[in-house]
Design a protein around this motif. Sequence first.
Motif, PDB file in Angstrom:
ATOM      1  N   VAL A   1       0.839  -1.198   0.000  1.00  0.00           N
ATOM      2  CA  VAL A   1       0.000   0.000   0.000  1.00  0.00           C
ATOM      3  C   VAL A   1       0.877   1.252   0.000  1.00  0.00           C
ATOM      4  CG1 VAL A   1      -1.970  -1.082   1.131  1.00  0.00           C
ATOM      5  CG2 VAL A   1      -0.145  -0.109   2.531  1.00  0.00           C
ATOM      6  N   ILE A   2       0.295   2.332  -0.517  1.00  0.00           N
ATOM      7  CA  ILE A   2       0.991   3.625  -0.533  1.00  0.00           C
ATOM      8  C   ILE A   2      -0.025   4.708  -0.229  1.00  0.00           C
ATOM      9  CG2 ILE A   2       0.646   3.967  -3.017  1.00  0.00           C
ATOM     10  CD1 ILE A   2       3.389   5.339  -3.095  1.00  0.00           C
ATOM     11  N   SER A   3       0.399   5.749   0.455  1.00  0.00           N
ATOM     12  CA  SER A   3      -0.492   6.844   0.822  1.00  0.00           C
ATOM     13  C   SER A   3      -0.239   8.051  -0.073  1.00  0.00           C
ATOM     14  CB  SER A   3      -0.282   7.238   2.288  1.00  0.00           C
ATOM     15  OG  SER A   3      -1.064   8.362   2.610  1.00  0.00           O
ATOM     16  N   ASN A   4      -1.327   8.660  -0.558  1.00  0.00           N
ATOM     17  CA  ASN A   4      -1.220   9.882  -1.350  1.00  0.00           C
ATOM     18  C   ASN A   4      -1.206  11.118  -0.458  1.00  0.00           C
ATOM     19  OD1 ASN A   4      -1.286   8.487  -3.862  1.00  0.00           O
ATOM     20  ND2 ASN A   4      -3.500   8.256  -3.666  1.00  0.00           N
ATOM     21  N   ASP A   5      -1.286  10.906   0.851  1.00  0.00           N
ATOM     22  CA  ASP A   5      -1.240  11.987   1.823  1.00  0.00           C
ATOM     23  C   ASP A   5      -0.094  11.690   2.790  1.00  0.00           C
ATOM     24  OD1 ASP A   5      -1.573  13.800   3.869  1.00  0.00           O
ATOM     25  OD2 ASP A   5      -3.759  13.680   3.878  1.00  0.00           O
ATOM     26  N   ASN A   6       0.915  12.555   2.792  1.00  0.00           N
ATOM     27  CA  ASN A   6       2.108  12.301   3.613  1.00  0.00           C
ATOM     28  C   ASN A   6       1.804  12.225   5.099  1.00  0.00           C
ATOM     29  OD1 ASN A   6       3.747  12.263   1.341  1.00  0.00           O
ATOM     30  ND2 ASN A   6       4.137  14.475   1.426  1.00  0.00           N
ATOM     31  N   SER A   7       0.674  12.792   5.519  1.00  0.00           N
ATOM     32  CA  SER A   7       0.352  12.801   6.946  1.00  0.00           C
ATOM     33  C   SER A   7      -0.300  11.499   7.406  1.00  0.00           C
ATOM     34  CB  SER A   7      -0.584  13.972   7.264  1.00  0.00           C
ATOM     35  OG  SER A   7      -1.833  13.822   6.587  1.00  0.00           O
ATOM     36  N   ILE A   8      -0.607  10.598   6.470  1.00  0.00           N
ATOM     37  CA  ILE A   8      -1.288   9.345   6.823  1.00  0.00           C
ATOM     38  C   ILE A   8      -0.350   8.171   6.579  1.00  0.00           C
ATOM     39  CG2 ILE A   8      -3.203   7.811   6.238  1.00  0.00           C
ATOM     40  CD1 ILE A   8      -4.867  10.235   5.596  1.00  0.00           C
ATOM     41  N   ASP A   9      -0.174   7.356   7.609  1.00  0.00           N
ATOM     42  CA  ASP A   9       0.648   6.154   7.500  1.00  0.00           C
ATOM     43  C   ASP A   9      -0.202   5.055   6.860  1.00  0.00           C
ATOM     44  OD1 ASP A   9       2.377   4.015   7.782  1.00  0.00           O
ATOM     45  OD2 ASP A   9       1.839   3.671   9.882  1.00  0.00           O
TER      46      ASP A   9
END
Length: 535
Positions: free
Chosen positions: A245-253
Motif C-alpha cells: 500500500v501507498i499513501s497519497n497523503d504524507n500525513s497518513i501512514d
Amino acid sequence: MAITSANQLELLQTAEAVAREKMIDPGLVVEAMEESLARAAKSRYGSEMDIRVHIDRKTGRATFTRVRTVVEDDLLENYQAELTVEQAKQYLAEPAVGDEITDEVPPVEMGRIAAQSAKQVILQKVREAERDRQFEEFQDRAGTIINGTIKREEYGNLIVDIGRGEGILRRNEKIGRESYRPNDRVRCYIKDVRREARGPQIFLSRTDPQFMAELFKMEVPEIYDGIIEIKAVARDPGSRAKIAVISNDNSIDPVGACVGMRGSRVQAVVNELQGEKIDIIPWNEDMPTFLVNALQPAEVTKVVLDDDAERIEVVVPDEQLSLAIGRRGQNVRLASQLTGLDIDILTESEESERRQKEFAARTQLFMDKLDLDEFFAQLLVSEGFTNLEEVAYVDVEELLVIDGVDADTAGELQARARDVLEEANRKAMEHARELGVVDSLVEFDGLTPQMIEALALDGVKSLEDFATCADWELAGGWTTVNGERIKDEGVLEKFEVSLEEAQQLVMTARIQLGWVDPAELETEAEDTGEEEAEA
C-alpha cells in the motif's frame, strides 16, 4: 382462441404482469406476443406468407397484415410474399424494387396446438430477455464483492443465490478446506461474468487476490476514498498473504491505517479469510527497496537488480536463509508475485564464494594473456578491471593510480593487451572467412571480428542474412511459457549487446540494403512523438 374485443385488454394486462414478475420491459413481452401470433397466423394462411402482427400498446387490439415485397422479375421466387414491378402497379402508382405492399387479413382462430406454440414462443422470448437483463446487471458488478446464500453443491462446486441470479463458486476458488451447507451465508468476489447459450454464467471466488483488496476497501475508509492506494496483492489462500500500500497523503501512514486501532481493521479481513496471515507492506517506487520490505521479516544485506532479465538477486545472512525462503518457499514466492520479478536468494557465504571464483578467474585471465605474475594480476582485478578491452583502451591515468605502476609499465600493459586482442581478432576473422562470411558483413560497421565469427557459426554469413535477424535473436531475451520465464540465448549476447543496440544494428543493415526508407522511419518517429506528447 380468437383475438376479440373481449380479450384484447387481457393481452396488455398479461404482458405487464409477466414483465413485473421477471423485471423486464413490458414492450419485450408484447413483441414476443406479436411474434407468437404471427406464427399462428402463418400456420393458418401458409408458411410462405409474410404475416406480421401489431398489438396496439393502448387498446390491446391486434392487427394482422400480409406483407409483399416488390422484386425484379428474374428474382421472383416466393409468389406469396413477393411480386414484380408490373404486378405491383395495381396497388401502387409508381412501384419500385424494395417497396412493400400490405393487406390486412382477418384475425385467426387459435386452436389448442397453436395456443400452446404461442405460449412457448412467449416464454422463450421472456427467458432470453431475462438472461440479457441478468448479464448486463452482473457484468457491471464484476470485480466487486457480493453476499449470497448457498443453494446446493454440485460435484464439489457451490451454487450460490446472489439475488436476481445464481453464481458458481468452484472448488478451487474456495479457501483451504472450507465447507458450507445449504442456506449458509457466504461473501464472494465476482471474478467473471460470461454470456453463454444456457444463460449468463457468474463465476465467484474467495481465493482471488482482488477479493482481499476489496475487503480492505470495505474495512479501510482511506482506501475507499482513494487516500491510500493498494499497489499489489499476493496470496497463498487460507495461509498467508502480502499486500503493498501507498499513501497519497504524507500525513497518513498507509500501514497503520490498514492495521487499524489494535489491529481491528486487518483482523476483520483475517476473520473473513479463515485466519489467513496478512503482511501489510509499504510500497516503494525503488524496486530493491520494495523487495527488502516484501521479504520481511527476513533481513536483506544486498540486492542486485537485472532489469533486462526481470530478475533480482538477494543476499541474506546465513542464519536468515530459511526465514527469507519461508515454509515451502512461501515467503519468497509471495514476494516474487508482489514485485513481478524472479528472485534468487543467496547467503552471504555463497555470495562470498562466488565473488572469490570470479576474482580467481579474472586473475588467471590476466596472468595467461598478459604474462603477469599473480600479485600484479590481482592488483588489476582489485582496481575493477574485468577484461582485456578495459586494460587496452582505458585512459592511462586509471592505470597510473595502481601502486607500483608508472607510465612505462602502463604503456607496456596496454601494448600487451592490444597485441592479444589483435591476434584474437585476426584468428576470429580467418575462421569466419573459412566458414563462408562475405565482404558485405565484414565491412558492416558495428561488428567486431569475434561477433562476425559468432554470427558465422550461427549461419549468418552475409549482410542480407544479418538484416533478417530479430533483435532478440542477437541480444537474447526472455519468453513466458505456461507462466514460467524461459531464457532465449542471443548470438551476440556474450558480447553484452543490448536489445536497443541490436535493433539499431539490424535497422542500419536494412537501410543499407534499401529495404527500409530512412525518411519513413523519421516520419513514424515524429508521429509517435506527437502521440506521446498528446497523451
